[in-house]
Design an enzyme around this catalytic site. Structure first.
Site, PDB file in Angstrom:
ATOM      1  N   HIS A   1       0.932  -0.935   0.064  1.00 21.19           N
ATOM      2  CA  HIS A   1      -0.342  -0.390   0.230  1.00 21.19           C
ATOM      3  C   HIS A   1       0.813   1.517  -0.021  1.00 21.19           C
ATOM      4  O   HIS A   1       0.209   2.328  -1.184  1.00 21.19           O
ATOM      5  CB  HIS A   1      -1.155  -0.209   1.103  1.00 21.19           C
ATOM      6  CG  HIS A   1      -1.740   1.250   1.593  1.00 21.19           C
ATOM      7  ND1 HIS A   1      -1.310   2.361   1.744  1.00 21.19           N
ATOM      8  CD2 HIS A   1      -2.920   1.634   0.828  1.00 21.19           C
ATOM      9  CE1 HIS A   1      -2.479   3.066   2.463  1.00 21.19           C
ATOM     10  NE2 HIS A   1      -2.621   2.619   1.252  1.00 21.19           N
TER      11      HIS A   1
ATOM     12  N   CYS B   1      -1.078  -3.012 -16.461  1.00 25.04           N
ATOM     13  CA  CYS B   1      -1.409  -1.417 -15.571  1.00 25.04           C
ATOM     14  C   CYS B   1      -0.831  -1.736 -14.145  1.00 25.04           C
ATOM     15  O   CYS B   1      -1.259  -1.591 -13.591  1.00 25.04           O
ATOM     16  CB  CYS B   1      -2.848  -1.793 -15.876  1.00 25.04           C
ATOM     17  SG  CYS B   1      -3.876  -2.835 -14.882  1.00 25.04           S
TER      18      CYS B   1
END
Length: 857
Positions: free
Chosen positions: A432, A797
């Protein structure tokens, strides 16, 4: 040593600089230095007068007869006499090998000095001690390697004798213990110097050095006899210079100048080139000529005697620095010296990254706290904050902050955005903290396993160093290093030349480059850096920080009424975000990924819930392995109004911006698909949303719908996905994780570093695309999807889209585009151009090979 093809069968023992090529000789005989000097002479540049004794004739220079011929030839070429105190001239003996090598014996300067002329020469130079230094160097080497004096005795003289007395003491030692006294005659000195250098080259130490470099034991040595003019201190000296200013890349000489006679060891830092007695005009002209010839930043060593410049060596600078290399490539192409494609190939993608991010100015005196994974490039200093709350408090007061945490969660995003840098002890390149940091351009170091964070004590400890909250550290996100204290940071300095080069790269590449951007600010930054659209908008990232309660209310809703209210709030929030994003994007493509986040990111395990119903619902949703749990399309099939609500928000936003004349090309992407029917059902939800918007607004929103390919099963069933999808996008972060069976947040800092160190892997597969395993799956998916639908759009991506090595591998697989963090877009643009130019070069080579095969009898 063999001679060049076509070389004469008889090689002259003495070859003046500039005549080797005309005699059919190359580096095999002239040595690297001799060939280099030939080039300088052919370019019409001022060079030191010298002659080469070729490799096959080098041992003949130990004969005083040939040495006398060499001395006579140098005197004839210079019009001076060696050793004379009237217009004085000395000699330097320089060895070089046929190929670049280390362990070559040192140059021997100042041959021709003797007791009879030493004082007069020293007075002419104006620095007696310097002449004694260079003379002592010659005496020490010749004594040990040519006149059989004991090396320990020479060391004793050098250690126990005052500077000015060393040369006389060595002369006395040689006379007493050597096989012969040191001669006064320059030719005899030259012969002994040649013997000494060849002896060193043939020694066991020299042979070991050659073996260590994979060079043959019998690799030869060329010897070069150079004229060494002696002049007054104030108008003579030597130095080094490169053709570009390393800080700006401007075409001006950069280097240092030392007065006196050049020698192997030069004490002191020297003077700037502006101190050159006759200025830098001659040097500037020589360097500019070399740049055009070498097509690289040039570096030279030179001498200046009585205002006359003479080059001693010249070569391409191995590591010119990002700014210098970039500006040179653009300057050469603008001048027509090279074409634009060559300029593009000349600049490394890594150099672009250096220009776009702040860099540390390291001195070697820095104190390192810890090392981890280079998660997001750039550098910054700040005070340590051990919580998101403290980071926000300090940054609100204008204090630069380095957020240090075990890991980060969506609730920490405001603090991450406000911080100058972030450091985590856990997590990897796809964690994250790393993903958010790359998106915002914040330097980050993750997975610093040795970092011990004690929030109660307010300390961070590693390797015996303890840093308290509020004390300063410096983070180098490009190197993955955390330093103690505040270091000097050079800010990013993109230049007009970078924009020019990237525009040339765009003209060469065939692979599209988009950006991963979740909001208007990130999209604006990405488009400014050259992104052609948005390849990934992660809708779950729109619920970070202050928006986190919105999605939590939806997930924890205890009844249908609460569920509907929460979904309405989610839809309204998303519509506002989508409207802002689409306004910035304009008419470009925008790929919006519907919600795909492991539930533990929205429902932290340590949360205290005021509502017992929320607590019960959270307990029901808790998972043992959330990365493989109820995420992506799986959640949407259980909560079948979720994706429909998101799609409705997106389509309504499109209607709003289209009314103002902007028509973004919408691509709705369904994540975490493994079963073709999952995709089919999710597409049905999206279509229902489009129908509702049309009924409400009277506008039929144009869009495409596609699937993420992030599980091995999806890759293997890409043909069946292509029956429903307009496009496929490979999510290589998750695809890599599932293909290897690696938990990306757990293995990267410890296991993968060990694997790379042991040679099991060449790099972390999360940093550099795995061509063998993951690449095989992608290749299968590409082939299968296009077999069903030849025009299907295929993209990527994952963060591999911003890695230069990975982009080259992905381009070869036939993808249409890659998408990466905004700050990595320029790197991807240049890497894609390199891949296209490499393909073109290989095609030309194949064409030439076919032409030769067809022409063969």
């Amino acid at each position: 040593m063999p001679t060049l093809a076509g070389a004469p069968s008889v090689i002259s023992s003495l070859v003046p600089y500039g005549q080797g090529r005309g005699r059919g000789l190359g580096a095999e005989e002239l040595g690297v230095h001799g060939e280099q000097m030939d080039r300088l002479v052919s370019l019409g540049l001022p060079t030191v007068v010298g002659i080469t004794v070729p490799v096959s004739r080098a041992r003949q220079l130990t004969d005083p007869a040939l040495a006398r011929e060499a001395v006579d030839l140098v005197e004839e070429l210079t019009g001076r006499r060696v050793g004379s105190t009237d217009r004085p001239l000395l000699l330097r003996l320089v060895p070089s090998t046929p190929v670049a090598a280390t362990g070559v014996p040192p140059d021997l300067p100042a041959l021709g000095v003797c007791p009879a002329n030493a004082r007069a020469l020293a007075e002419l130079i104006g620095r007696e001690h310097q002449l004694h230094d260079v003379w002592t160097t010659v005496l020490a080497v010749v004594a040990v390697d040519a006149l059989d004096v004991d090396a320990d005795d020479v060391d004793d003289v050098l250690t126990d004798t005052a500077d000015g007395d060393r040369a006389p003491a060595l002369l006395d030692l040689v006379a007493r213990t050597g096989s012969a006294p040191f001669p006064d005659d320059p030719a005899e000195q030259l012969a002994l110097a040649a013997r000494a250098l060849l002896h060193r080259w043939d020694s066991p130490r020299g042979r070991r050095a050659r073996r260590a470099q994979g060079l043959p034991d019998d690799l030869g040595l060329a010897l070069h006899v150079q004229a060494l003019h002696v002049g007054p201190w104030e108008r003579s000296g030597h130095g080094t210079a490169s053709s570009r200013d390393p800080g700006t890349g401007a075409p001006r000489p950069h280097g240092t100048f030392h007065r006196g006679v050049s020698r192997r060891s030069t004490s002191g830092e020297g003077e700037p080139l502006s101190a050159l007695p006759e200025g830098t005009d001659l040097l500037r002209h020589a360097l500019a000529t070399l740049e055009n010839h070498l097509r690289a930043v040039a570096t030279v060593t030179f001498e200046l005697r009585d205002g006359k410049l003479a080059l001693l060596s010249a070569a391409a600078l191995p590591h010119p620095g990002a700014r210098a290399g970039l500006r040179l490539a653009v300057d050469l192409a603008t001048a027509g010296t090279i074409d634009r494609a060559t300029a593009v190939r000349a600049v490394r993608p890594a150099a672009v990254q250096e220009l776009l991010h702040a860099q540390l100015r390291l001195t070697g005196a820095e104190r390192e706290l810890a090392r981890g994974l280079a998660a997001s490039p750039g550098a910054a200093s700040g005070v340590v904050a051990l919580s998101a709350e403290r980071a926000l408090e300090l940054s609100g007061d204008g204090v630069p902050v380095v957020l240090v945490s075990t890991e980060t969660t969506p609730a920490d995003v405001p603090a991450l955005v406000a911080s100058a840098a972030v450091v985590t002890s856990a997590g990897g390149l796809a964690s994250h903290a790393a993903v958010v940091a790359r998106g915002t351009g914040t330097p980050a170091v993750c997975g610093v396993a040795e970092l011990c964070i004690d929030r109660d004590a307010g300390t961070v400890t590693a390797h015996g160093h303890t840093v308290r909250e509020g004390e300063r550290v410096t983070v180098d996100g490009r190197a993955g290093t955390v330093y103690l204290g505040e270091l000097d940071v050079r800010p990013a300095e993109p230049s007009a030349e970078l924009d020019t080069l990237l525009s040339w790269a765009d003209a060469e590449r065939t692979l599209g480059v988009r950006a991963n951007a979740d909001n208007a600010a990130e999209a604006e930054a990405a488009l400014r850096l050259g992104a052609e659209g948005i390849g990934l908008c992660r809708t779950e990232h729109q619920f970070l920080g202050d928006r986190l309660p919105v999605v939590r209310r939806f997930l924890l809703a205890p009844d249908e009424d609460a569920h509907r209210l929460a979904l309405d709030a989610l839809t309204a929030a998303q519509q506002a975000d989508f409207t802002a994003l689409l306004q910035v994007t304009g008419d470009r493509p925008v790929t919006v990924r519907l919600l795909d986040a492991p539930l533990h990111e929205f429902l932290p395990h340590d949360e205290v819930y005021a509502d017992p119903a929320h607590a019960r619902r959270a307990a029901q949703l808790r998972e043992v392995n959330p990365m493989l749990g109820l995420r992506g399309v799986r959640l949407a099939l259980l909560e079948d109004d979720l994706y429909a609500a998101q799609a409705e928000a997106l389509f309504s936003a499109w209607v709003t911006v289209a009314a103002a004349g902007t028509r973004p090309r919408l691509e709705v992407m369904v994540p975490m698909v493994s079963i073709p029917q999952e995709l089919e059902l999710a597409i049905g939800q999206v279509r229902r949303a489009a129908d509702r918007v049309e009924r409400t607004t009277g506008v039929r929103v144009p869009y495409q719908v596609g699937s993420m390919v992030e599980t091995p099963r999806a890759a293997l069933l890409a043909d069946r996905l292509a029956e429903h999808a307009d496009f496929l996008s490979f999510g290589t972060n998750d695809l890599t994780q599932m293909t290897f069976g690696f938990s990306r947040d757990d293995v990267e800092s410890r296991l993968l570093a060990h694997y790379v160190g042991e040679g099991l892997l060449t790099a972390s597969p999360f940093a550099e695309f795995d061509a063998d395993g993951v690449g095989a799956l992608v290749a299968i998916a590409v082939q299968k999807a296009r077999a069903v639908r030849p025009d299907i759009k295929l993209g990527l991506c994952g963060e591999h889209g911003g890695d230069a090595v990975s982009v080259g591998r992905l381009a070869a697989l036939g993808l249409d585009y890659v998408s990466c963090s905004p700050q990595r877009v320029p790197v991807a643009r240049l890497a894609a151009a390199h891949a296209a130019l490499q393909d073109t070069a290989e095609e030309r080579a194949q064409d030439r090979a076919q032409d030769r095969a067809q022409a063969a009898p």
